[in-house]
Structures are given as C-alpha cells and as structure tokens.
Design an enzyme around this catalytic site. Structure first.
Site, PDB file in Angstrom:
ATOM      1  N   TYR A  72       0.830  -1.209   0.000  1.00 27.52           N
ATOM      2  CA  TYR A  72       0.000   0.000   0.000  1.00 27.52           C
ATOM      3  C   TYR A  72       0.864   1.260   0.000  1.00 27.52           C
ATOM      4  CZ  TYR A  72      -3.924   3.096   1.002  1.00 27.52           C
ATOM      5  OH  TYR A  72      -4.869   4.085   0.920  1.00 27.52           O
ATOM      6  N   PHE A 124      -6.249  20.469 -24.573  1.00 34.58           N
ATOM      7  CA  PHE A 124      -6.990  19.228 -24.827  1.00 34.58           C
ATOM      8  C   PHE A 124      -8.353  19.302 -24.125  1.00 34.58           C
ATOM      9  CE2 PHE A 124      -8.078  14.752 -23.922  1.00 34.58           C
ATOM     10  CZ  PHE A 124      -8.265  14.362 -25.227  1.00 34.58           C
ATOM     11  N   ASP A 125      -9.328  18.536 -24.621  1.00 36.83           N
ATOM     12  CA  ASP A 125     -10.699  18.687 -24.105  1.00 36.83           C
ATOM     13  C   ASP A 125     -10.858  18.412 -22.610  1.00 36.83           C
ATOM     14  OD1 ASP A 125     -10.221  16.076 -24.982  1.00 36.83           O
ATOM     15  OD2 ASP A 125     -12.332  15.625 -25.178  1.00 36.83           O
ATOM     16  N   ASP A 215       1.454  19.853 -20.460  1.00 34.11           N
ATOM     17  CA  ASP A 215       0.592  18.692 -20.633  1.00 34.11           C
ATOM     18  C   ASP A 215       1.412  17.768 -21.527  1.00 34.11           C
ATOM     19  OD1 ASP A 215      -1.144  16.772 -21.481  1.00 34.11           O
ATOM     20  OD2 ASP A 215      -2.790  18.132 -21.971  1.00 34.11           O
ATOM     21  N   ALA A 217       1.527  14.445 -22.395  1.00 34.21           N
ATOM     22  CA  ALA A 217       1.111  13.112 -22.876  1.00 34.21           C
ATOM     23  C   ALA A 217       2.007  12.571 -23.996  1.00 34.21           C
ATOM     24  CB  ALA A 217      -0.345  13.175 -23.334  1.00 34.21           C
ATOM     25  N   LYS A 258      -0.121   7.314 -23.311  1.00 34.61           N
ATOM     26  CA  LYS A 258       0.433   7.641 -24.627  1.00 34.61           C
ATOM     27  C   LYS A 258       1.927   7.286 -24.650  1.00 34.61           C
ATOM     28  CE  LYS A 258      -3.409  10.340 -24.563  1.00 34.61           C
ATOM     29  NZ  LYS A 258      -4.312  10.411 -23.400  1.00 34.61           N
ATOM     30  N   HIS A 450     -19.213  14.793 -26.393  1.00 38.62           N
ATOM     31  CA  HIS A 450     -18.862  13.887 -27.502  1.00 38.62           C
ATOM     32  C   HIS A 450     -18.860  12.415 -27.118  1.00 38.62           C
ATOM     33  CE1 HIS A 450     -15.139  14.952 -25.460  1.00 38.62           C
ATOM     34  NE2 HIS A 450     -14.562  13.888 -25.969  1.00 38.62           N
TER      35      HIS A 450
HETATM   36  N1  F0G Z   1      -3.819  15.688 -22.467  1.00 35.11           N
HETATM   37  C1  F0G Z   1      -3.745  15.318 -23.756  1.00 35.11           C
HETATM   38  C2  F0G Z   1      -2.915  16.105 -24.716  1.00 35.11           C
HETATM   39  C3  F0G Z   1      -4.454  14.204 -24.194  1.00 35.11           C
HETATM   40  O1  F0G Z   1      -4.395  13.858 -25.472  1.00 35.11           O
HETATM   41  C4  F0G Z   1      -5.236  13.468 -23.257  1.00 35.11           C
HETATM   42  C5  F0G Z   1      -6.006  12.302 -23.677  1.00 35.11           C
HETATM   43  C6  F0G Z   1      -5.260  13.889 -21.920  1.00 35.11           C
HETATM   44  C7  F0G Z   1      -4.537  15.003 -21.559  1.00 35.11           C
HETATM   45  C8  F0G Z   1      -6.065  13.163 -20.877  1.00 35.11           C
HETATM   46  O2  F0G Z   1      -5.479  11.964 -20.563  1.00 35.11           O
HETATM   47  O3  F0G Z   1      -7.084  10.194 -21.323  1.00 35.11           O
HETATM   48  O4  F0G Z   1      -5.255   9.694 -19.714  1.00 35.11           O
HETATM   49  O5  F0G Z   1      -7.185  11.037 -19.004  1.00 35.11           O
HETATM   50  N2  F0G Z   1      -6.216  12.006 -24.841  1.00 35.11           N
HETATM   51  C9  F0G Z   1      -6.885  10.834 -25.358  1.00 35.11           C
HETATM   52  C10 F0G Z   1      -6.974  10.949 -26.849  1.00 35.11           C
HETATM   53  C11 F0G Z   1      -8.150  10.498 -24.706  1.00 35.11           C
HETATM   54  O6  F0G Z   1      -7.690  10.117 -27.445  1.00 35.11           O
HETATM   55  O7  F0G Z   1      -6.342  11.816 -27.450  1.00 35.11           O
HETATM   56  P1  F0G Z   1      -6.312  10.652 -20.138  1.00 35.11           P
END
Ligand code: F0G
Length: 458
Positions: A72, A124-125, A215, A217, A258, A450
């Site tokens: 843990y 990102f969304d 960010d 990813a 990613k 979406h």
């Molecule tokens: N930032 C970026 C640039 C992303 O592309 C994503 C996720 C996230 C943050 C959020 O990360 O999914 O681990 O919670 N992108 C995916 C996509 C969902 O299909 O581009 P997450």
C-alpha cells in the site's frame, strides 16, 4: 541499393480481429446512435479511436509487471517510477494518478479558481473541461498557422508569444495560475512545439511571475520532431532533448497511456515542495495514497520501463514513420489532410472533404460514420461536437478546424493495415458527393458531450 526502412521490433503475441459486412456495420452504427464511442470493439476491424492506452507493451514491460510490488505504501514499484521520472524528466516530486485527466483534476484542484484565465496552445478537451468546470477560462494562444491545414510550418503546436503576452499584460497576475503548453499539441493535429518556443514561453512566464505547466502526454514524440526539424538538435539523443524540454517547465501532467506506452496510468510531477504537499491532499482524496495514486504496483513498473523505451530513437522512428506512411498513402488518393503529419495521428480536413455539407450537420462526424461503414475503421471526430457549447452562452462552438482523427496505437498494426485504412478513406473520398446529408444531435450531456452524444440522420 539503399535498404528500406523496417520496424525496430518483432511480434511475439497476436490478437485476432474480425472483418464484418457493410450491412452489419450499417445496422451497428445505427444502433450505436451514430456515436462511434458506442460501438463494441468486436464491431470494429481497425480501431483508430485513440492511441491512448491502446499500445502493445514490450516483453520487458510485461516482465517488469511480474515483479510489481503491491504494498500500500512505499512500494518498490513507486520508487522505480520515481527514479524514471527524476532521471528522464528531471522532476524531484511526483504523484501517481490513474490517468491524465486525474492528474489534471488533482493539480487544478490546487491551482485553478473561479474567474481564472489559463492561456495555452489548444488545450486538450479534458484539460479545458477541468478548467471550465471550475468556472475558469482556457485561452487559446496557438500560432495562426496551426489553423490552416495546408501551411507547412514545422512546429504548428507553437504558442504565439504576442497572443500570450496580451493575456499576461492585460490581466492581474493573481488571475493567471499558470500557462499550459501541450506537447505535442493533440487538438491542433499532433503538432510539435519547438524547443525555442518552449524556451521563449518560459522566459516570458518568468518575466510575469507565472508558472509553466506541460501537458506532456506525447512529449517523446515532440522530442523526435525537435531532433528532426530544429537546428542544433540533430545530433542530440532523445533523452537529452527531453531533459532540456522539461527544464522549461515548473510542473507537468502526464497521461502515461500515450508516450509511456501503458494501458492505464498517469502522474503529476513538479519541482516545488509546497505544491507537492497541497496536491498530495487532493491525490489522497481522489486517487489514492501518494505512493500509488490509482495505480497498481505492476502498472507503475510497466510505466517506468515504458518511459525509458518511449524515449529511445529507434522506437520513435518506427512509430512516427508508420503515421507518415499512412499519411502519404491517403494523400496519394487526393484526400485533404492536416500537414505536416502529426506524431500520433493523421488528421483529415473534413471541412474540405465534405465541403458540400453544412457545418451545422457536423462534417467530421459524418465522415467518421462513412469511414466506419466503408471499411470497419473507427476514427474520432475532432470538430464541432468535441468543441461543445460555450459554457456561458450555450451556443455551439464551431472550431477553425473540423478534423477527423485517425490515431495510430503504438506497436499494434502493420503497414498492411495502413494500406487498408487509406483505401477505405480513398473510397469514401471517391463517393463523397453521394453523401447528401450530415447528422443532428438528439441527446447531449451538459459537458464533454462527444463521449455520449446521440445523433440522427438529417
Ligand atoms: N492531455 C492530452 C494532450 C491528451 O491527449 C489526453 C487524452 C489527456 C490530456 C487526458 O489523458 O485520457 O489519460 O485522461 N487524450 C486521449 C486521446 C483520450 O484520445 O487523445 P487521459
């Protein structure tokens, strides 16, 4: 003769996928309310919905999973992840989270307040969602070149320093908790940010006393593009480039699904101990104790190994050359694409592809449905449905780009699959004028619509 390019891996395990008939697909997508997220994976032949968590782990990652420590608190897996983050990214403190948006949720719980402004490059969304959910505003400062799919700018993810300075100059410092730079920039087409731009953003942020958060990813894909396209970096290793990139950030959020090539996982990393302490409280509340935060020990092991593999040149070259191969093939059929090609995906310019369909009928979504019906290929809309409504006026936002994204999972498909995808899209392009109408929304959620939207034919 010059030897052709070949992948830097061989395949040890396979998973069967099933073809279907056009009639089956017409029925399935109707039952799915014309939302590609609603399809079952066995109704899809080639799945390009996302490159997130869909990659194939290496033998070394699987081996690392077998020696995961599930304690843990204070597990050895936590320290493996900590060491990888420190040695590759250079951050002293980190918190594991179950994925990228969880990292945003935890960090923004500390930093973002009602009325705040968060400038960045095409957020990102989920990032935007976590900002708007806190009644703050995301301000897009991406360079204008990013919004013309035909302009061949090498770093279309760059922040426009004039746009950024306008925000910083015209608002009190207290209103701007941080600047967020997304590397590579997913929303503008998987486009990289140059080292020089990162350096300049960091200098400007320092001048105004505002922290910079990445960010991150797809940071490794960003580093690959810097090596290939930016002067002075051609002889540096990816790890050297990565280390310099992060030297310009005060903190980062990471969706490890990613570029760390794991199926689930994420983290926040930072230099500031006080920020770490404050974020720890939210991490414990939302994710889990600070040494596992939503991840099992075995997953932390795979992540640590993935960070190392994901920042190796041979891996990145194989990965990005496949995306480029697909792009060239599709382009040869005359299909309009975002260029230069992005790191993780090919983005089809749906506004041009279906120029005879009005934007109110969602061109990219319409194209995504047609591509699915044509070949069983699942893609994703990066257009007006994703852009959602303005949180205050509730009017539909129509973004400058209306794109269909073909995201390529890491180490999963072969170039025969790429040929199949390209031909499917080529066929839709040939019959595009027979597509007379788009789609209308029948149901939508109040935020991030979406994922669950339901549509009907116009
Ligand atoms: N930032 C970026 C640039 C992303 O592309 C994503 C996720 C996230 C943050 C959020 O990360 O999914 O681990 O919670 N992108 C995916 C996509 C969902 O299909 O581009 P997450």
């Amino acid at each position: 003769m010059k030897l052709p390019f070949a992948e830097s891996f061989k395949i040890k395990m396979v998973e069967p996928i099933r073809k279907s008939t056009r009639e089956e697909r017409i029925g399935w997508i109707k039952d799915a309310k014309y939302n590609l997220f609603n399809l079952r994976s066995d109704q899809v032949f080639i799945d390009l919905l996302t490159d997130s968590g869909t990659g194939a782990m290496s033998d070394r990652q699987w081996a690392a999973m077998m020696i995961g420590d599930e304690s843990y608190a204070g597990a050895s897996s936590y320290f493996k992840m900590k060491n990888a983050i420190k040695s590759i990214l250079g951050f002293e403190y980190f918190l594991p989270t179950h994925q990228g948006r969880a990292a945003e949720n935890v960090l923004f719980s500390v930093l973002v307040k009602e009325g705040n402004l968060v400038p960045g490059n095409s957020h990102f969304d989920t990032t935007k969602g976590h900002i708007e959910f806190r009644k703050a505003k995301a301000i897009d400062c991406t360079i204008d070149e990013a919004f013309d799919t035909t302009v061949l700018h090498p770093f279309k993810g760059n922040v426009d320093l004039n746009k950024l300075e306008t925000v910083l100059k015209n608002n009190p410092k207290e209103k701007i908790p941080f600047i967020i730079v997304t590397v590579t920039c997913n929303s503008s087409g998987g486009q990289p940010v140059s080292m020089n731009n990162l350096k300049e953003v960091s200098a400007m942020a320092k001048k105004y006393g505002i922290p910079v958060i990445f960010d991150a990813a797809r940071f490794a894909e960003n580093a690959y593009f810097i090596k290939l396209r930016e002067k002075g970096y051609e002889n540096k290793t990816i790890k050297e480039i990565v280390a310099e990139m992060f030297s310009y950030a005060d903190a980062m959020t990471m969706s490890a699904k990613k570029d760390a090539i794991v199926n689930m996982g994420g983290f926040i990393a930072m230099r500031d101990k006080e920020l770490f302490r404050q974020a720890s409280v939210f991490n414990i509340m939302f994710e889990g104790y600070i040494t596992y935060g939503g991840m099992s020990g075995r997953d932390m092991n795979a992540l640590a190994q993935g960070l190392d593999e994901g920042t190796e040149f041979d891996y990145l070259e194989t990965r990005i050359k496949q995306v480029e191969y697909l792009g060239e093939k599709i382009k040869s059929y005359g299909v309009p694409l975002q260029e230069p090609f992005g790191g993780h995906a090919i983005f089809v310019d749906a506004k041009k592809f279906l120029s005879h369909i009005p934007k109110e009928e969602f061109q990219a979504q319409t194209l995504g449905i047609e591509l699915y019906i044509e070949g069983g290929v699942r893609s994703v809309e990066i257009g007006a449905i994703l852009a959602d409504r303005d949180p205050i006026t509730r009017v539909n936002r129509y973004p400058a780009l209306e794109l269909l994204r073909l995201a390529i999972p890491r180490r999963v498909y072969t170039n025969n699959h790429m040929d199949y995808i390209a031909a499917s899209l080529g066929n839709v392009y040939e019959r595009r004028l027979e597509i007379r109408h788009g789609f209308a929304i029948k149901y939508e959620a109040p935020i991030m619509r979406h994922f669950t939207v339901e549509m009907e034919k116009v």
